[in-house]
Design a protein around this motif. Structure first.
Motif, PDB file in Angstrom:
ATOM      1  N   ALA A 140      -6.337   4.469   9.742  1.00  0.00           N
ATOM      2  CA  ALA A 140      -6.433   3.008   9.722  1.00  0.00           C
ATOM      3  C   ALA A 140      -7.009   2.524   8.399  1.00  0.00           C
ATOM      4  N   MET A 141      -8.034   3.202   7.912  1.00  0.00           N
ATOM      5  CA  MET A 141      -8.607   2.827   6.613  1.00  0.00           C
ATOM      6  C   MET A 141      -7.630   3.082   5.486  1.00  0.00           C
ATOM      7  N   SER A 142      -6.744   4.057   5.657  1.00  0.00           N
ATOM      8  CA  SER A 142      -5.696   4.280   4.665  1.00  0.00           C
ATOM      9  C   SER A 142      -4.866   3.017   4.486  1.00  0.00           C
ATOM     10  N   LEU A 143      -4.500   2.397   5.611  1.00  0.00           N
ATOM     11  CA  LEU A 143      -3.696   1.178   5.529  1.00  0.00           C
ATOM     12  C   LEU A 143      -4.461   0.063   4.836  1.00  0.00           C
ATOM     13  N   ALA A 144      -5.758  -0.068   5.160  1.00  0.00           N
ATOM     14  CA  ALA A 144      -6.574  -1.109   4.549  1.00  0.00           C
ATOM     15  C   ALA A 144      -6.742  -0.868   3.050  1.00  0.00           C
ATOM     16  N   THR A 145      -7.032   0.376   2.680  1.00  0.00           N
ATOM     17  CA  THR A 145      -7.209   0.711   1.270  1.00  0.00           C
ATOM     18  C   THR A 145      -5.881   0.584   0.526  1.00  0.00           C
ATOM     19  N   LEU A 146      -4.798   0.964   1.203  1.00  0.00           N
ATOM     20  CA  LEU A 146      -3.464   0.813   0.628  1.00  0.00           C
ATOM     21  C   LEU A 146      -3.188  -0.653   0.311  1.00  0.00           C
ATOM     22  N   SER A 147      -3.539  -1.533   1.239  1.00  0.00           N
ATOM     23  CA  SER A 147      -3.351  -2.961   1.024  1.00  0.00           C
ATOM     24  C   SER A 147      -4.142  -3.439  -0.189  1.00  0.00           C
ATOM     25  N   LEU A 148      -5.374  -2.956  -0.327  1.00  0.00           N
ATOM     26  CA  LEU A 148      -6.205  -3.333  -1.465  1.00  0.00           C
ATOM     27  C   LEU A 148      -5.545  -2.936  -2.777  1.00  0.00           C
ATOM     28  N   PHE A 149      -5.027  -1.710  -2.831  1.00  0.00           N
ATOM     29  CA  PHE A 149      -4.437  -1.240  -4.082  1.00  0.00           C
ATOM     30  C   PHE A 149      -3.065  -1.859  -4.349  1.00  0.00           C
ATOM     31  N   VAL A 150      -2.335  -2.205  -3.288  1.00  0.00           N
ATOM     32  CA  VAL A 150      -1.076  -2.935  -3.487  1.00  0.00           C
ATOM     33  C   VAL A 150      -1.383  -4.296  -4.131  1.00  0.00           C
ATOM     34  N   GLY A 151      -2.400  -4.977  -3.618  1.00  0.00           N
ATOM     35  CA  GLY A 151      -2.810  -6.246  -4.203  1.00  0.00           C
ATOM     36  C   GLY A 151      -3.279  -6.081  -5.635  1.00  0.00           C
TER      37      GLY A 151
END
Length: 468
Positions: free
Chosen positions: A389-400
């Motif tokens: 789940a944190m992978s998705l959140a961190t992924l979102s941060l780096f996509v932004g």
């Protein structure tokens, strides 16, 4: 005598926080090298954006798989692997001969950042008691700011050596003729220290419990909390973990949908503040504002210093003020700061006003969103799938972050710096509304209590629908 209690906990969290130091150092160190790279390799704005954002592409890839890897192999092993990637990337950058080679090396380092950025705050969160979790996870953000500051100071020191031309022998090539090599390669030193210290920290007790290793988990919990509290915490974790099936599909169940949305949207919105742009381009931005050479680098270092100082304020107050007010006022304050910066560039305002606006901007970010976002995304998910789940959140941060960094040079050239920063300012207001509407207050709650909150909220909605 082995350290125990809060001393042991702080040592573990500080070591894990070094992952944040490397994140910050790797993110900002290229800011001092980009002007040299632009001149030596005749970079177009698009290629410049690609070289700067390539590391973030690696971050996206690293964050995408770090959760699955950390759930399967443990938090500690993935942090060790991230340290190896940092070392390899820094060495490769120092010997690269083409922009393409640099891009590959930066992507490799970005994967290391993605691993560390996802796993380190989660690791700290899983070890911390509820009353201290906000402050201890904020140590990770403090480490990021310290890494950024150290990268600016290292760049300024190397620039001074290059300007004076005082390096001896073959070092002259790396520290004078092509000083950007020393700048990008300097990350090898803290990365090696991070690797060695990680060898001495334990695995996350919650990960051990999830995998049935209760004895080892209890030893770690006892060393941190004492026997009585450790036994109680062990029972609570076992009971909560026993209710989970550990399947990633669980995250898409109705009771976790709001948590999933927060984890995807909040980190992305935090990057629309333009923080990565400021960290990457600070010397170049100040150079464009009229600061020259060392003055531009010195101004960037001043920004890094205030970034660190106000993160300490957040660490001091986050478990008192709470997460939600911190995030709301952070977005509002950043909107004011970004508009001030944009207006100053648009009107060709004084360099003193611009520097003051940047300091205000970085102070607000460091005291609010910087630590607040990492704390929230590290504590809102259930234990068995927290890594993924944190992978998705961190992924979102780096996509932004990748989106903003890639588009900044293009917006800068087509619209101007002033309009670009004012666009960032506009985006902060709907972000503040999102926090007010959807993000719950989690201060003072254990991870298991937060998990039960989402279940109770889902159950309440279910009963309301039945009544209707």
């Amino acid at each position: 005598m082995k350290p125990t209690g809060s001393v042991y906990l702080i040592l573990i969290c500080t070591t894990a926080g070094l992952g944040g130091f490397l994140f910050g150092f790797d993110t900002a160190v290229i800011s001092g090298a980009i002007n040299f790279l632009r001149t030596q390799f005749h970079l177009s704005p698009a290629m410049e954006g690609w070289l700067m954002s390539s590391a973030l592409l690696g971050c996206v890839g690293g964050a995408a798989v770090a959760g699955w890897l950390s759930d399967k192999y443990g938090r500690k092993k993935i942090l060790l692997f991230s340290a190896i990637l940092f070392i390899t990337s820094a060495f490769w950058c120092s010997v690269a001969q083409t922009p393409s080679s640099l891009v590959i090396a930066r992507i490799l380092g970005g994967v290391g950042v993605g691993f560390a950025a996802m796993v380190a705050p989660m690791f700290i969160s899983e070890l911390s008691p509820a009353s201290l979790r906000g402050r201890l996870v904020s140590v990770y953000q403090l480490s990021i700011t310290l890494g950024i500051l150290c990268s600016y100071l290292t760049n300024a020191w190397l620039l001074n050596i290059a300007t004076n031309g005082s390096a001896p022998g073959f070092i002259h090539f790396y520290m004078v003729d092509e000083v950007w090599r020393a700048m990008l390669g300097s990350n090898m030193i803290p990365a090696t220290i991070f690797f060695l210290l990680l060898l001495m920290v334990p695995e996350s007790p919650r990960w051990l419990i999830k995998n049935g290793n209760y004895t080892r988990a209890n030893i770690i919990l006892t060393r941190i909390n004492g026997i009585e509290r450790a036994n109680a915490e062990l029972r609570e974790i076992k009971e909560t973990v026993g209710e989970e099936d550990g399947n990633i599909r669980q995250l898409f169940a109705p009771k976790w949908r709001i948590a999933l949305m927060i984890g995807l949207v909040l980190p992305f919105l935090s990057q629309l503040t333009g923080i990565t742009t400021v960290m990457y381009y600070a010397p170049a931005i100040f150079d464009k504002a009229g600061f020259q050479g060392g003055a531009a680098m010195g101004s960037a270092a001043l920004i890094g210093f205030f970034n660190m100082i106000f993160t300490i304020v957040a660490i001091w107050r986050i478990d008192i003020w709470g997460r939600k007010p911190l995030l709301i006022w952070g977005f509002v304050g950043l909107s004011i700061a970004l508009f001030s910066i944009g207006w100053s560039f648009y009107q060709n305002g004084s360099s003193q006003f611009l520097l003051g606006a940047f300091i205000y901007y970085i102070a607000v970010f460091a005291a609010t969103l910087g630590p607040g976002v990492w704390v929230v995304i590290s504590e809102i998910y259930p234990t068995k799938i927290r890594g993924r789940a944190m992978s998705l959140a961190t992924l979102s941060l780096f996509v932004g972050s990748t989106f903003v960094t890639q588009t900044y040079p293009i917006l800068r050239e087509s619209l101007g710096i002033g309009i670009t920063f004012m666009l960032y300012a506009i985006m902060m207001l709907p972000a503040a509304w999102f926090v007010k509407k959807f993000v719950p207050e989690t201060k003072g709650k254990t991870l298991e209590e937060i998990e039960q909150y989402w279940k109770a909220k889902s159950l309440s909605k279910f009963h309301m629908k039945k009544v209707v």
